[in-house]
Scaffold this active site. Structure first.
Site, mmCIF file in Angstrom:
data_model
loop_
_atom_site.group_PDB
_atom_site.id
_atom_site.type_symbol
_atom_site.label_atom_id
_atom_site.label_comp_id
_atom_site.label_asym_id
_atom_site.label_seq_id
_atom_site.Cartn_x
_atom_site.Cartn_y
_atom_site.Cartn_z
ATOM 1 N N GLU A 1 0.846 -1.209 0.000
ATOM 2 C CA GLU A 1 0.000 0.000 0.000
ATOM 3 C C GLU A 1 0.862 1.232 0.000
ATOM 4 O O GLU A 1 2.009 1.189 0.448
ATOM 5 C CB GLU A 1 -0.830 0.046 1.291
ATOM 6 C CG GLU A 1 -1.956 -0.917 1.296
ATOM 7 C CD GLU A 1 -2.702 -0.893 2.624
ATOM 8 O OE1 GLU A 1 -2.516 0.039 3.430
ATOM 9 O OE2 GLU A 1 -3.468 -1.832 2.833
ATOM 10 N N LYS B 1 2.087 4.626 1.543
ATOM 11 C CA LYS B 1 2.123 5.192 2.891
ATOM 12 C C LYS B 1 1.737 6.657 2.761
ATOM 13 O O LYS B 1 2.538 7.495 2.331
ATOM 14 C CB LYS B 1 3.513 5.033 3.514
ATOM 15 C CG LYS B 1 3.556 5.487 4.942
ATOM 16 C CD LYS B 1 4.854 5.075 5.608
ATOM 17 C CE LYS B 1 4.862 5.452 7.077
ATOM 18 N NZ LYS B 1 4.754 6.882 7.316
#
Ligand code: NAD
Length: 326
Positions: free
Chosen positions: A112, A114
């Site tokens: 993912e 950040k």
């Protein structure tokens, strides 16, 4: 034993505590993140060599900063932790080795972005948004419900009467950040150092009208309490959060090998500037919740996820020149 180390330890702790206060409580950092990270790594190195010097009040053991007194305090039933971080591929491979040693080789990761914002917790009761809080020191945060209600992408009512606490990152899109700083510059007001501090300063306002004007957004990526046993993976949780109409970052991806993880990092290192919001790294998470439970947490961060931090963008070399403000 090196007799100088304890004094060095005291100095490092004092310095880090001061920087943390400026960053988390005042939203006015006085040094770049890279400098903070450098001192923190120095402290970690000393404490790794001398575990007998670790105390619960060491900055290596603590999450975030203390909540501002002006806000009602919220206790997190499930602590809101920080993230361990790595700065290169070798350290990321070490993380992968630790994971595999603990849970075996059948590991899937979710990568993912950040998001460079601040962690928030949202509680829905019978599908109604009833409480919004900051992470604070991980155990006690600030009640910012009314400020979060001004975030337009956040539904106040969900399509189902669910009871759950969902967590994620509140952030200020790059365009809003630039506009805000232009406006402040025109008005002769101090500028914000970066979108993270702008978002934190904007949400931690006693007057929600100020938050409303600042055009914030949210991406949700985890939950505290959640009464859905059928969710067994992190990716499944993201899909469920999205299905409930909450904003989820669209770039998350399941990766089955470390090569896929490295490809993801390379791809988003290149795409970073073109994204409409700031990111400061990639978070790599073990997908299986059973494996997450087996790995557990340290006092400060889960062992099943890690942040790969991008090399610092030294906006902050100008920090001493620019006064920052909430
Ligand atoms: P962090 O910022 O390194 O990472 C943890 C946070 O990442 C989580 O709490 C969450 O809010 C966020 N996050 C964003 N996207 C996420 C995602 N997809 N999944 C999970 N989490 C996600 O840790 P921290 O404890 O908030 O802060 C430590 C960092 O803050 C330091 O490394 C330093 O860079 C900076 N800092 C700077 C100063 C300074 O004086 N300049 C002082 C204190 C801290």
């Amino acid at each position: 034993m090196d007799a100088q180390w304890p004094q060095k330890l005291t100095d490092l702790r004092r310095q880090l505590n001061q920087y943390s206060y400026e960053y988390y409580v005042e939203d006015r950092p006085s040094v770049p993140d890279s400098e903070y990270d450098r001192l923190m790594n120095e402290l970690i190195a000393i404490e790794t060599e001398h575990p007998e010097w670790i105390t619960p009040d060491s900055p290596t053991q603590r999450v975030g900063g203390e909540p501002l007194k002006a806000f009602t305090k919220v206790t997190h039933d499930v602590p809101m932790l920080s993230l361990g971080d790595v700065f290169n591929e070798e350290e990321l491979l070490d993380f992968d080795r630790r994971v595999r040693q603990a849970v075996g080789d059948d590991v899937v990761y979710v990568c993912e972005l950040k998001i460079d914002g601040l962690a928030v917790s949202l509680t829905y009761e019978n599908g109604q948004f009833i409480l919004g809080a900051t992470r604070g020191n991980g155990t006690i945060g600030e009640d910012i419900t009314n400020n979060l209600k001004t975030v337009r992408s956040l539904p106040l009512v969900l399509p189902e009467p669910v009871n759950f606490e969902v967590r994620g990152e509140a952030y200020m899109p790059k365009k809003s950040f630039e506009k805000l700083n232009e406006e402040r510059s025109r008005n002769g007001e101090p500028l914000f150092a970066n979108p993270r501090n702008a978002a934190a300063g904007s949400l931690r306002q006693l007057d929600p009208k100020i938050s409303a004007k600042r055009r914030l957004s949210v991406f949700l990526y985890s939950s505290g309490q959640f009464d859905r046993e059928k969710i067994t993976t992190h990716y499944g949780l993201l899909e469920e959060i999205k299905r409930l109409g909450l904003p989820v970052n669209p770039e998350s991806r399941r990766c089955r090998t470390m090569q896929e993880v490295f490809d993801y990092i390379k791809e988003y290192t290149e795409k970073r500037d073109a994204l409409p919001y700031g990111i400061d790294g990639i978070v790599v998470k073990v997908d299986s919740m059973a494996q997450q439970r087996a790995l557990g947490n340290t006092v400060k961060s889960p062992r099943w996820m890690i942040a790969y931090k991008f090399p610092a963008e030294e906006v902050v070399s100008t920090l001493e020149a620019i006064e920052v403000s909430i």
